[in-house]
Design a protein around this motif. Structure first.
Motif, mmCIF file in Angstrom:
data_model
loop_
_atom_site.group_PDB
_atom_site.id
_atom_site.type_symbol
_atom_site.label_atom_id
_atom_site.label_comp_id
_atom_site.label_asym_id
_atom_site.label_seq_id
_atom_site.Cartn_x
_atom_site.Cartn_y
_atom_site.Cartn_z
ATOM 1 N N ALA A 57 -37.212 -0.485 12.664
ATOM 2 C CA ALA A 57 -37.231 0.814 12.994
ATOM 3 C C ALA A 57 -37.944 1.577 11.920
ATOM 4 C CB ALA A 57 -35.964 1.416 12.687
ATOM 5 N N GLU A 72 -39.314 -0.426 9.306
ATOM 6 C CA GLU A 72 -37.799 -2.462 8.027
ATOM 7 C C GLU A 72 -37.372 -2.057 9.013
ATOM 8 O OE1 GLU A 72 -39.127 -2.867 5.314
ATOM 9 O OE2 GLU A 72 -40.579 -1.480 4.884
ATOM 10 N N PRO A 73 -36.239 -3.019 9.043
ATOM 11 C CA PRO A 73 -35.762 -3.387 9.750
ATOM 12 C C PRO A 73 -34.112 -2.480 8.592
ATOM 13 C CG PRO A 73 -36.443 -4.860 7.851
ATOM 14 C CD PRO A 73 -37.098 -4.026 7.292
ATOM 15 N N ALA A 74 -33.325 -2.313 10.133
ATOM 16 C CA ALA A 74 -33.001 -0.835 9.039
ATOM 17 C C ALA A 74 -31.009 -0.557 10.450
ATOM 18 C CB ALA A 74 -33.069 0.782 10.177
ATOM 19 N N ALA A 75 -30.411 -0.748 10.265
ATOM 20 C CA ALA A 75 -29.009 -0.283 10.569
ATOM 21 C C ALA A 75 -28.910 0.984 10.529
ATOM 22 C CB ALA A 75 -27.792 -1.157 10.037
ATOM 23 N N TRP A 76 -28.094 1.241 12.629
ATOM 24 C CA TRP A 76 -27.579 2.745 13.133
ATOM 25 C C TRP A 76 -26.974 1.943 13.775
ATOM 26 C CZ3 TRP A 76 -31.918 0.749 14.068
ATOM 27 C CH2 TRP A 76 -32.978 1.338 15.657
ATOM 28 N N TRP A 83 -26.552 -0.992 15.318
ATOM 29 C CA TRP A 83 -27.635 -1.929 16.061
ATOM 30 C C TRP A 83 -28.133 -2.163 15.031
ATOM 31 C CZ3 TRP A 83 -28.630 -2.947 20.817
ATOM 32 C CH2 TRP A 83 -27.962 -1.774 21.832
ATOM 33 N N GLN A 84 -29.143 -2.817 14.736
ATOM 34 C CA GLN A 84 -29.486 -3.419 13.479
ATOM 35 C C GLN A 84 -30.906 -4.159 14.272
ATOM 36 O OE1 GLN A 84 -26.823 -6.439 11.793
ATOM 37 N NE2 GLN A 84 -26.514 -5.088 9.247
ATOM 38 N N GLN A 85 -32.157 -3.737 14.005
ATOM 39 C CA GLN A 85 -33.303 -3.599 13.916
ATOM 40 C C GLN A 85 -34.633 -2.971 13.572
ATOM 41 O OE1 GLN A 85 -34.341 -1.968 18.632
ATOM 42 N NE2 GLN A 85 -32.217 -2.943 18.965
#
Length: 243
Positions: free
Chosen positions: A24, A13-17, A20-22
Motif C-alpha cells: 500500500a 509498504e506491506p499493510a493490513a486493513w 486486505w493484506q497488500q
C-alpha cells in the motif's frame, strides 16, 4: 479562496486493513491535515518509475514536501551500512531524487521533513552520519518505537527558517541518522548537542529542510510558509490554483 497543490511523497509498504493484506501507498494523515490547515491542497505521490514521470508530476504541483520515512540507501553516498541502518527503499530514493531534480529545474518550492532532509543532502552530494547516538551519546533524537523525542532547537538569525519559526523552538523528532555534509545548503538550526537540525538553500527560492516533524505540532509555521510560497509560485506562473 484558491488553494495551491502540495505534493507529499509516500511510503510503499506491506499493510493490513479490513480483509486486505497488500502493498500500500501510505503516509500519516498528519501531513495532509497540516497542509489543509494552512491553506493547501494535499496530493499523495507514491514512488513511480519511468522517464519523465517526475517532470510530469512537478508540472502539476505548486509545492513539494519530501516526507519522513526509512533510512536513505548508504550506497547513494558511497558508504557501507551501519549495523543500525535498515529498511532503505531504493524505489523511493530514486523517485524522490527525480522529483528533486524536476523541482530544481522548475524552481518549485520544497520542504524536506526528517528523512526528506537527509535525502535532500545526499542528493546534493552530501553524506550522513548513520547513527547519531554514536556521536552525541544519547537517544533523545529518537527514543524508540513510535515515540517522538522532544528537543530544543536554535535557529540561525536572518535565515528563512528563523523568519518562519523564531529564534528557538521545541520540536518533535524521530531520527537516528543526521546530516554530516550538505553541499549548496546553509546550516540554519542546531540542537543543543550540536546536531544539525535544519538547512536551507540560499536565495529567493523556498527550499528548506528540517530533521523534526512540523506536521505533528500545533504551530505549523514551516508548512504555512511552504503553502504561501506555493501560492506565490502558482501566481507567478500564471496558473490558477485549485478552488
Amino acid at each position: 479562496m484558491s488553494a495551491p497543490v502540495i505534493g507529499l511523497t509516500t511510503y510503499r509498504e506491506p499493510a493490513a486493513w479490513g480483509v486486505w493484506q497488500q502493498p500500500a501507498d501510505l503516509l500519516p494523515a498528519q501531513y495532509a491535515d497540516a497542509v489543509t490547515a494552512t491553506g493547501g491542497l494535499p496530493v499523495l505521490l507514491p514512488p513511480v518509475a519511468g522517464t519523465g514521470a517526475a517532470d510530469a508530476v512537478v508540472a502539476r504541483l505548486d509545492g513539494l514536501v519530501v516526507t519522513g520515512g526509512a533510512d536513505v540507501d548508504p550506497a547513494r553516498y558511497g558508504a557501507e551500512p551501519h549495523p543500525r541502518t535498515a529498511g532503505w527503499r531504493p524505489d523511493r530514493d530514486a523517485w524522490e531524487a527525480a522529483l528533486l531534480d524536476a523541482a530544481a529545474a522548475a524552481r518549485l518550492p520544497v520542504l524536506g521533513v526528517c528523512r526528506g532532509m537527509q535525502l535532500m543532502a545526499v542528493h546534493a552530494g552530501g553524506e550522513l552520519d548513520q547513527h547519531t547516538p554514536d556521536l552525541v551519546g544519547h537517544d533523545e533524537h529518537s527514543p524508540g518505537g513510535d515515540e517522538f523525542g522532544t528537543l530544543e532547537v536554535s535557529t540561525e538569525p536572518g535565515s528563512r527558517l528563523a523568519a518562519l519559526v523564531g529564534t528557538s523552538l521545541e520540536v518533535s523528532c524521530h531520527h537516528h541518522q543526521s546530516v554530516r555534509t550538505h553541499p549548496g545548503f546553509t546550516a540554519v538550526a542546531r540542537a543543543t548537542d550540536g546536531t544539525l537540525e535544519a538547512m536551507e538553500l540560499p536565495g529567493d527560492r523556498f527550499c528548506l529542510a528540517v530533521q523534526w516533524h512540523p506536521e505533528t505540532a500545533t504551530d505549523v509555521g514551516l508548512l504555512a510558509g511552504l503553502v504561501r510560497a506555493a501560492s506565490s509560485y502558482s501566481t507567478a506562473r500564471g496558473r490558477p490554483t485549485s478552488a
